[in-house]
Design an enzyme around this catalytic site. Structure first.
Site, PDB file in Angstrom:
ATOM      1  N   PHE B 247     -16.680 -10.629 -23.707  1.00 32.71           N
ATOM      2  CA  PHE B 247     -15.778 -10.667 -24.869  1.00 32.71           C
ATOM      3  C   PHE B 247     -16.416 -11.293 -26.098  1.00 32.71           C
ATOM      4  CE2 PHE B 247     -13.130 -11.285 -20.977  1.00 32.71           C
ATOM      5  CZ  PHE B 247     -12.635  -9.997 -20.904  1.00 32.71           C
ATOM      6  N   ILE B 473     -20.702  -4.766 -20.298  1.00 33.70           N
ATOM      7  CA  ILE B 473     -19.976  -5.998 -19.986  1.00 33.70           C
ATOM      8  C   ILE B 473     -18.602  -5.701 -19.399  1.00 33.70           C
ATOM      9  CG2 ILE B 473     -21.225  -7.305 -21.729  1.00 33.70           C
ATOM     10  CD1 ILE B 473     -18.727  -7.116 -23.521  1.00 33.70           C
ATOM     11  N   GLY B 474     -18.345  -4.431 -19.134  1.00 35.09           N
ATOM     12  CA  GLY B 474     -17.062  -4.095 -18.527  1.00 35.09           C
ATOM     13  C   GLY B 474     -16.393  -2.843 -19.055  1.00 35.09           C
ATOM     14  N   LYS B 639     -10.402   7.331 -18.526  1.00 37.57           N
ATOM     15  CA  LYS B 639      -9.986   6.257 -17.606  1.00 37.57           C
ATOM     16  C   LYS B 639     -10.470   4.895 -18.076  1.00 37.57           C
ATOM     17  CE  LYS B 639      -9.220   7.990 -12.955  1.00 37.57           C
ATOM     18  NZ  LYS B 639      -9.744   8.085 -11.606  1.00 37.57           N
ATOM     19  N   THR B 640     -11.761   4.832 -18.433  1.00 38.99           N
ATOM     20  CA  THR B 640     -12.279   3.530 -18.855  1.00 38.99           C
ATOM     21  C   THR B 640     -11.707   3.153 -20.224  1.00 38.99           C
ATOM     22  OG1 THR B 640     -14.286   4.628 -19.641  1.00 38.99           O
ATOM     23  CG2 THR B 640     -14.378   3.606 -17.471  1.00 38.99           C
ATOM     24  N   GLN B 644      -9.771  -0.254 -21.141  1.00 39.37           N
ATOM     25  CA  GLN B 644     -10.099  -1.073 -22.317  1.00 39.37           C
ATOM     26  C   GLN B 644      -8.830  -1.456 -23.065  1.00 39.37           C
ATOM     27  OE1 GLN B 644     -13.073  -2.343 -23.505  1.00 39.37           O
ATOM     28  NE2 GLN B 644     -14.135  -0.645 -24.457  1.00 39.37           N
ATOM     29  N   LYS B 707     -14.837   7.041 -32.223  1.00 37.39           N
ATOM     30  CA  LYS B 707     -14.973   5.808 -33.004  1.00 37.39           C
ATOM     31  C   LYS B 707     -14.870   4.665 -31.999  1.00 37.39           C
ATOM     32  CE  LYS B 707     -11.431   6.847 -35.859  1.00 37.39           C
ATOM     33  NZ  LYS B 707     -10.503   6.798 -37.020  1.00 37.39           N
ATOM     34  N   GLY B 708     -15.118   3.450 -32.463  1.00 37.22           N
ATOM     35  CA  GLY B 708     -15.121   2.303 -31.550  1.00 37.22           C
ATOM     36  C   GLY B 708     -13.748   2.000 -30.982  1.00 37.22           C
ATOM     37  N   GLU B 711     -12.866  -3.435 -29.534  1.00 35.66           N
ATOM     38  CA  GLU B 711     -12.342  -4.541 -30.348  1.00 35.66           C
ATOM     39  C   GLU B 711     -10.926  -4.248 -30.828  1.00 35.66           C
ATOM     40  OE1 GLU B 711     -14.398  -7.017 -30.435  1.00 35.66           O
ATOM     41  OE2 GLU B 711     -16.452  -6.314 -30.646  1.00 35.66           O
TER      42      GLU B 711
END
Lengths: 328, 744
Positions: B247, B473-474, B639-640, B644, B707-708, B711
């Protein structure tokens, strides 16, 4: 963690002998609290006397009583059919405590003796009369959100963290112990101490004594019991305030009752005045409010825990509402 | 019209986490679990004062304790070569490990004990005794606002988000018909990933170092360490094969990593150092305690006239930490007048670090609560108020959005939560003993892309190995990359392995700022294209119909290479490999940002809807429903992505209701450093959640259309909860977390 010796005993007599021989020895049951305290350097026993093989693991009915052995695991007692039938409040309180994993390991005797979660007790660089007598109380003017509003002293404002203990004191339980001088019984209300000038002592149990069981007298509360635990998250958090309420109802009249609070004192806090007031009265929110006011007499807060002066009576009212089923 | 958005029901057909089995079965080894021959164990000794100097350090007892190999402190450190260099970066100045006797915060590492077992090292550490010359320390943000300073960084970058900024007229809200002017406080929050920060340092030669380390950037850690120890960067190898969450806490090199490397140098053996859960609270950063002043002014019809926004966040005495708290305020709404001020307050604390949604999670709490307060003053629905002020282009950069489906996020979320059940007057809906309320808030985070290379090894048995230095990281980076390669090439996912977290693998950025997918995904597309070009070249030597093959139309289908433009031009892969005379083809692909940043403004968006129930007597808050809708372009790995978003909502609920790192200002020590005392949500705190994606392609950031995501999912959750609690109770909590005591 300091070096220590370890021995496993097979009889209560050997355990008592070990404790008598070595004042710095400690009994090891579930270990859910003691091992943590050793890792933090808060407690450094010379010797651990493992009592996990002792036969204090039965739950049985006696003459008008329920007997629970001191080595019964919390999860076992909480799910036991006899406990659920005769003392559902105890089950509710235990299930409100800790997590499933901890309850699987924690023993009844160990839960009785679990130590405060005051952060200054755990931080060995902090002054703490409970951990290091004579150094002072960091919580008094420190971060004392979780701390006592009843029965505290200038030496210590820590609270007893157990949920189980709150139910047991409400249910007039008796703690059975065995020591070099033989067996004795301690009323739950007398088992834990107020801090006074000796906050290092949590209970009236002698260092050479071992808890063998808990006896709870039968009552007529099973239909109207509630353990309300108010906390910062829904599980795995200690109580800001908890209330054990057990009522015997006769129509809308409270024939008999028991009330106790957790998260407010160095010991589970029985609300005797509130009980006396409500006994024989009609179950109503108005009466619950008056009882809650009586219960709060003598309360004193220390800054971060000022909110408990309001949360505690509110919680008493809520617990009585839930236990009685009265809405207005 | 068929729905385009993705919801929970769409997840069944998506590929599952490729490393899920290894993680669940315990086969995935994290840094602390790795064993090496002759491994030794290091435990830190910490200062117990907040400011001053060490006057003496008694290490004798520790040195004589059984199993202890060495005790290192400022008295005998082998030294970090970088500390002796001139011209170091004065802004990002690390805490200099064991460099002198100075203490800057309570808990600062002052020595390390190395022993043959962990227990012996722990015992040894307990025997080290320090005496100090104590000086006054300062840890309280609110009482030290007079020390607030403009960051040096702002002076170096006058157009950045930490510099004082004015658009139109400063303080214009004062002229508006309706105004809100409030202060919002968010306490320090700790990352607390499940995996403890851990490192194994192993000097394989006097100038050659291998680290097994929890890091969000294997190559960035290698570069930083090579600089600190003045080694050629290729002589520092960093392995971060599995990272159990971070994180943001592993975006930089921390003191404990330097300590482990020093220790390994001293004892000439590999050293393992694992932080304790308590040390995680102050050794590896945290979201800084921040006070914000926000003022909004609007006309009676809800049009924003002006926003004034100030932020005061804490940092350490030795290092400047800043984050983009005010970025969202500058770009989110169509408002002519904005002025912002960003200040930092140096205190006797360790340096903060970016934490999920860094800056914006903090900023959105203030801005989106203030918008909610404004909606009540205006008597305009909070969703409607946001739509009224929707910015059709970026008002900050004066550029077109690359893509912006915020309106769709509001529409879809409102429909799914049942927004029409919300009552405009707060504190009016009751369900038994519970007060019921609904809240909404928006989140946004810049969408980025940088440069990366992916190496492919395609074998005759049909398997494909892809490699990149990127950490996972996950979020499921390997899974998303596998999905991209499988779709691009036509190879089934189970035949693809994506290896990562190794500094010797091809170039990749840090995993942070939601840029992994855009960056490494683009390189994965590039390497797949290159591979298809090579395969087509080989095919062209065998058969006609391949000379002008368009890579996008070439696919692997079972045992064959096919060209959809020339259906007859099918060749077997076996024949291509035998023709090449190789058992495997090794090829690389690179991608980097173009000039798109000069043409468009790139942001991802999230809109969160919360239904909160608040107990009338105990003040307990229960989130009953959470609906979040995200515009992150095309969803590459549903799925991931869903996981998130789920994690972001959970993190945001924690931020709203329970997270608070408490420092006792008398000692400067963290009071609730343990996992028992620092509360994060448990399962019982988490409601049924609905995670939705607009799933509309962004045409300008990368070939996937994405896009991201990582966060933006947490940004806006906390204000949505606070707004729901207000709607339920009429109590506005402007100081997080919203614990029961604030609602009775």
């Amino acid at each position: 963690m300091n070096n220590f010796q370890y021995t496993r005993v097979k009889s209560p007599a050997t355990a008592i002998t070990e404790l008598s021989k070595n004042p710095a020895a400690k009994l090891l049951a579930g270990g859910t609290n003691l091992i943590d305290l050793m890792k933090y350097g808060v407690m450094s026993p010379d010797k651990l006397v493992d009592i996990n093989r002792l036969e204090f693991s039965d739950i049985k009915r006696g003459q008008g009583t329920l007997h629970i052995g001191s080595m019964v695991r919390n999860s076992v007692a909480a799910a036991d059919a006899t406990v659920l039938e005769y003392q559902p409040l105890l089950s509710q309180a235990m299930l409100a405590g800790a997590s499933a994993q901890l309850r699987n390991k924690a023993s009844m005797g160990g839960n009785l003796l679990q130590r405060t979660r005051c952060p200054y007790f755990y931080d060995i660089t902090a002054d703490c009369n409970k951990r290091a007598p004579g150094t002072g109380c960091s919580a008094l003017e420190g971060f004392n959100r979780m701390h006592a509003i009843f029965g505290a002293s200038s030496s210590c404002i820590a609270v007893n963290p157990s949920d189980m203990n709150v139910a047991l004191v409400a249910l007039d339980a008796v703690v059975q112990v065995s020591g070099p001088k033989g067996n004795r019984s301690i009323m739950m209300a007398d088992f834990h101490r107020l801090p006074g000038t000796h906050p290092e002592l949590d209970s009236t149990l002698d260092k050479k004594e071992i808890i063998t069981g808990i006896v709870i007298p039968d009552n007529a509360f099973a239909k109207h019991t509630t353990y309300l635990k108010v906390r910062d998250r829904a599980s795995y958090a200690f109580a800001l305030i908890s209330v054990a309420a057990a009522l015997e109802m006769d129509g809308s009249t409270i024939k008999d009752l028991r009330l106790a609070m957790g998260g407010v004192a160095h010991k589970p806090w029985r609300l005797t005045e509130a009980e006396n007031f409500l006994k024989g009265k009609t179950a109503s929110v108005a009466n619950f409010k008056l009882a809650a006011e009586l219960a709060m007499k003598g309360a004193k807060s220390y800054g971060h825990n000022d909110f408990k002066l309001k949360l505690a009576p509110n919680s008493i009212i809520q617990a009585l509402k839930t236990a009685s089923g009265v809405k207005a | 019209m068929a729905k385009k958005y993705l919801d929970n029901a769409d997840m069944a057909r998506a590929i599952s986490r490729v490393d899920g089995r290894a993680k669940v079965m315990g086969a995935a080894k994290y840094a602390a679990e790795v064993q090496l021959p002759d491994l030794t164990y290091a435990v830190l000794v910490e200062s117990s004062i907040g400011q001053g100097t060490i006057t003496s350090l008694d290490t004798k007892k520790a040195e004589w304790a059984p199993g202890v190999i060495s005790v290192i402190s400022h008295l005998n450190t082998p030294g970090v070569p970088e500390y002796k260099l001139e011209n170091q970066d004065v802004i990002q100045k690390q805490l200099r490990v064991f460099d002198d006797a100075n203490i800057y915060f309570n808990g600062q590492p002052i020595a390390v004990v190395i022993a043959d077992t962990l227990e012996r090292a722990q015992y040894g550490a307990s025997l080290v005794k320090a005496t100090y010359k104590k000086e006054n320390h300062l840890t309280n943000l609110e009482s030290n606002l007079s020390r607030a300073a403009v960051p040096k960084k702002a002076k170096a970058d006058p157009k950045g988000f930490t510099s004082d900024f004015i658009r139109g007229k400063a303080g214009a809200y004062k002229d508006a018909a309706v105004q809100v002017e409030e202060e919002y406080i968010q306490p320090s929050e700790v990352h607390h990933p499940m995996e403890l920060h851990s490192i194994i340092a192993n000097w394989e030669a006097a100038d050659k170092l291998t680290l097994v380390d929890k890091t969000q950037g294997s190559q960035q850690t290698a570069a930083s360490i090579s600089k600190s120890f003045q080694l050629p960067v290729e002589n520092v190898k960093v392995l971060a094969t599995y990272v159990g969450g971070a994180f943001g806490s592993a975006l930089r090199v921390w003191p404990h990593e330097i300590v482990a490397i020093l220790a390994a140098k001293k004892v000439q053996k590999p050293v393992k150092l694992v932080l304790s859960r308590n040390q995680m609270s102050y050794m590896v950063g945290y979201r800084p305690h921040t006070l914000q002043k926000v003022a909004l002014g609007a006309s009676k019809d809800g049009k924003l006239v002006g926003i004034s926004h100030e932020s005061y966040g804490k940092t350490s005495m030795y290092e400047e930490f800043t984050e983009n708290v005010l970025q969202m305020t500058r770009m989110m709404y169509d408002v002519p007048n904005i002025d912002t001020k960003y200040r930092i307050v140096p205190l006797n604390v360790s340096t903060p670090a970016p934490m999920r949604g860094p800056g914006e999670a903090t900023g959105s709490f203030a801005l989106e609560c203030a918008m909610d307060e404004l909606s009540y003053k205006l008597n305009i629905d909070p969703v409607e108020l946001r739509l009224i002020n929707y910015a059709a282009e970026d008002p900050d950069k004066k550029m077109a959005w690359s893509s912006n489906y915020l309106k769709e996020c509001y529409r879809l979320g409102a429909e799914k939560i049942g927004w029409n059940k919300r009552k405009a007057e707060a504190g009016t809906v009751q369900d038994g003993e519970w007060k019921v309320g609904y809240g909404v808030a928006t989140g946004t985070f810049g969408a980025f892309r940088s440069a990366a290379t992916v190496k492919a090894t395609y074998k005759a048995d049909g398997s494909l190995l892809l490699q990149s230095a990127i950490a996972d990281i996950g979020p499921g980076t390997a899974t998303a990359m596998t999905a991209i390669a499988a779709e691009n090439l036509g190879i089934p996912p189970e035949k693809i392995v994506f290896q990562l977290g190794n500094s010797t693998f091809p170039k990749a950025p840090m995993q942070g700022g939601s840029n992994s997918l855009a960056t490494v995904g683009s390189a994965t597309v590039a390497v797949c294209t290159n591979l298809k070009v090579e395969l087509a070249k080989l095919a062209a030597q065998q058969k006609s119909g391949w000379n002008n093959a368009v890579p996008d139309h070439v696919k692997i289908s079972g045992a064959d290479l096919v060209n959809s433009d020339e259906t007859s031009a099918k060749v077997s892969l076996a024949s291509l490999f035998s023709q090449s005379g190789q058992l495997e083809m090794v090829i690389s692909g690179s991608a980097a940002q173009g000039d798109e940043k000069n043409k468009y403004s790139f942001y991802s968006y999230s809109v969160h809807f919360i239904e909160a129930h608040v107990h009338e007597l105990t003040g307990v808050v229960r989130i009953k429903n959470a609906v979040s809708v995200v515009d992150c372009g095309t969803v590459v790995s549903p799925k991931t992505a869903r996981s998130q978003l789920m994690g972001g909502i959970v993190g945001g609920i924690g931020m709203a209701l329970m997270e608070e790192a408490v420092i006792d200002d008398r000692t400067g020590r963290t009071v609730n450093a343990s996992f028992g005392d620092y509360h994060v949500p448990v399962n019982a705190d988490i409601p049924q959640m609905e995670m939705l994606f607009v799933n509309e392609r962004d045409e300008h950031l990368n070939p996937m259309g994405s896009k991201g995501l990582g966060e933006v999912v947490i940004i806006g959750v906390a204000p949505a909860v606070a707004n729901a609690v207000y709607n339920a109770t009429g109590i506005r909590v402007r100081h997080l977390p919203i614990t029961p005591d604030k609602l009775i």
